[in-house]
Design a protein around this motif. Sequence first.
Motif, PDB file in Angstrom:
ATOM      1  N   SER A 142      64.012  10.520 -29.095  1.00  0.00           N
ATOM      2  CA  SER A 142      64.205   9.230 -28.404  1.00  0.00           C
ATOM      3  C   SER A 142      63.181   9.053 -27.292  1.00  0.00           C
ATOM      4  O   SER A 142      62.588   7.966 -27.129  1.00  0.00           O
ATOM      5  CB  SER A 142      65.627   9.163 -27.830  1.00  0.00           C
ATOM      6  N   THR A 152      68.054  18.501 -39.043  1.00  0.00           N
ATOM      7  CA  THR A 152      69.222  17.879 -38.413  1.00  0.00           C
ATOM      8  C   THR A 152      70.520  18.377 -39.012  1.00  0.00           C
ATOM      9  O   THR A 152      71.553  18.421 -38.325  1.00  0.00           O
ATOM     10  CB  THR A 152      69.123  16.355 -38.565  1.00  0.00           C
ATOM     11  N   GLU A 161      67.148  15.509 -30.965  1.00  0.00           N
ATOM     12  CA  GLU A 161      67.489  14.090 -30.918  1.00  0.00           C
ATOM     13  C   GLU A 161      67.019  13.456 -29.619  1.00  0.00           C
ATOM     14  O   GLU A 161      66.427  12.365 -29.623  1.00  0.00           O
ATOM     15  CB  GLU A 161      69.012  13.931 -31.075  1.00  0.00           C
TER      16      GLU A 161
END
Length: 573
Positions: A560, A234, A556
């Motif tokens: 999710s 990240t 990301e």
Amino acid sequence: MKNKMKTAEHLPSTTTITMTNATHSNTSDTLRRRRGAPTPSTSNPTSISSAPSSNQNNHADSADKSAGIVADDHDAAVLRRANSSVSSLDVPRLDRDSSVPAICPSTPRPSTAAAATATAAAISSPAVTRAPLNKSPTDESRLRKMLIRLISGLVMLSLFILILLSGHVYVCALVALLQVLLFRELVTVRYHAFFDRIEQTIPLFRTTQWMWFFVAIFYAYSEFVVEVIIKSNTKLHYLLGYAQWAPMLSFSLYTGTFVLTIATMQTGHIKFQLNQLCWTILVLCLTVGQLKYIMHNIYNGLIWFTLPILLVITNDVMAYFSGITMGRKFISRPFMPLSPNKTWEGFIGGGIFTIIIGWYLSRYLAQFTWMTCPTNQLVFVPQKLDCEVENIFHEATTYFPHQVFELLPRAVVHLLPLDIVEICSHRDPAIAPNILHQHPHELSSRLAPCVSGSPFQRHHHYQLALTIIPIQLHAISLSLFASLVAPFGGFLASAIKRAYNMKDFDSLIPGHGGVMDRFDCQMIMALCTWVHYNTFVKTTTVSVAKMLYMYRLLGEEERSEFLEKISGMEEGG
């Protein structure tokens, strides 16, 4: 026929050889006097006028002839011993009728008895008898080369271990450096062979070769950097915008190099330049194509990088020692014409030892998380790796294929020093034997260890339970490849050196030659490891550690979506 002596400056300056030649000269002169033949004299020529009268000469001749007949056998024996004593000293042999001057004419000549004594002394001289016991220069040179080779090997192994402990980034840097050296050595082969023609007629020859190498490296590793390093971290997601241009940049570099290569072709040398281009592409396939996924092996766990390398080294070393100890003692047929020093005994012995060592070496490496844990971090300071170790690195019980025991007689199976259990199918004792004979399907399908003397059971199979670490089974597969296929990379290197009359590709590593001389088998082994991992390990091994690792590779939005799917599965079931 008269033999000519070597001049003094061409003979070894040793007292033994000088004394031996003088002795032979004196012995030859004594025999001539007894036969009445003229002998060379070192005295004043005027002494000839003082010769004895004819009568005295006649009596002397008769006496000499009678004495010569008696002494012939003794003198012949002396000459034979003298000739045999100097045969190993590389001086001319003496014939009975030869005329050989002494090396030192001014030295007084001894009598026949003294000559025989000197000859015997020369024969038993320590300088002559001890000469064959000395080590030859060839043996000393071979021992020195083996010592240098051993020291260089230990130094390389120490550096390899040090780099492994330094971290994944430094291991990748080592691989990149080795690829540069491998490419350099291979393209230099034909460059040296056709140096005059290349320098005079082909512009930018070396430049285009290295441009092709850079294009191949960029294409091979840009995908690895984007998928494994950038997307899975990240902190590096800000580079995703630049990473999407990597394919376009690779294609642009390729087209530019392609145009430049075609533009530099000369009308009278097109065939030669095409041959050189084909050689460059072959070298790229060997050095970049086979190593394209080696970075993935490193980040999947250092064991997938370390174990294959050590297996190839083990096979190389054990094949060498098996060859020098048992070579051509059992199989005299040549093994490989491209490498005449290789033997069947070395090939087979190296394979057996590689499988045995690979079995225990994989078990040893599996106990270190530094080797087994995958990672996706780009760090320059080594840090401890903490992960949930995958199942293939934990002890488990597996069963040896029972079909193997069915090939052997039962008596032999019972004699094997293994914990083999005989499994039988048991039936219900309430079923009558005659009904069981008419209806075999009534036999219960319950399988259990056989009970000695029980009439209600029938042999089904033999079972051997093994408590092992599953990585050991993978190590056997890799060991077989390292023993049967990887050596052919070395045979290809031998063919290249034979075609261009080379002993080694370079002299970078003392006692070993160049990098290609040491890593000729490692490249195809690295490719085999990646294929094996993705075929038998990655897709078949499911664990929490594997799922977490795959989760970190997601972006990301994908994370999710993944969590929503998991929540929906829990609510629905």
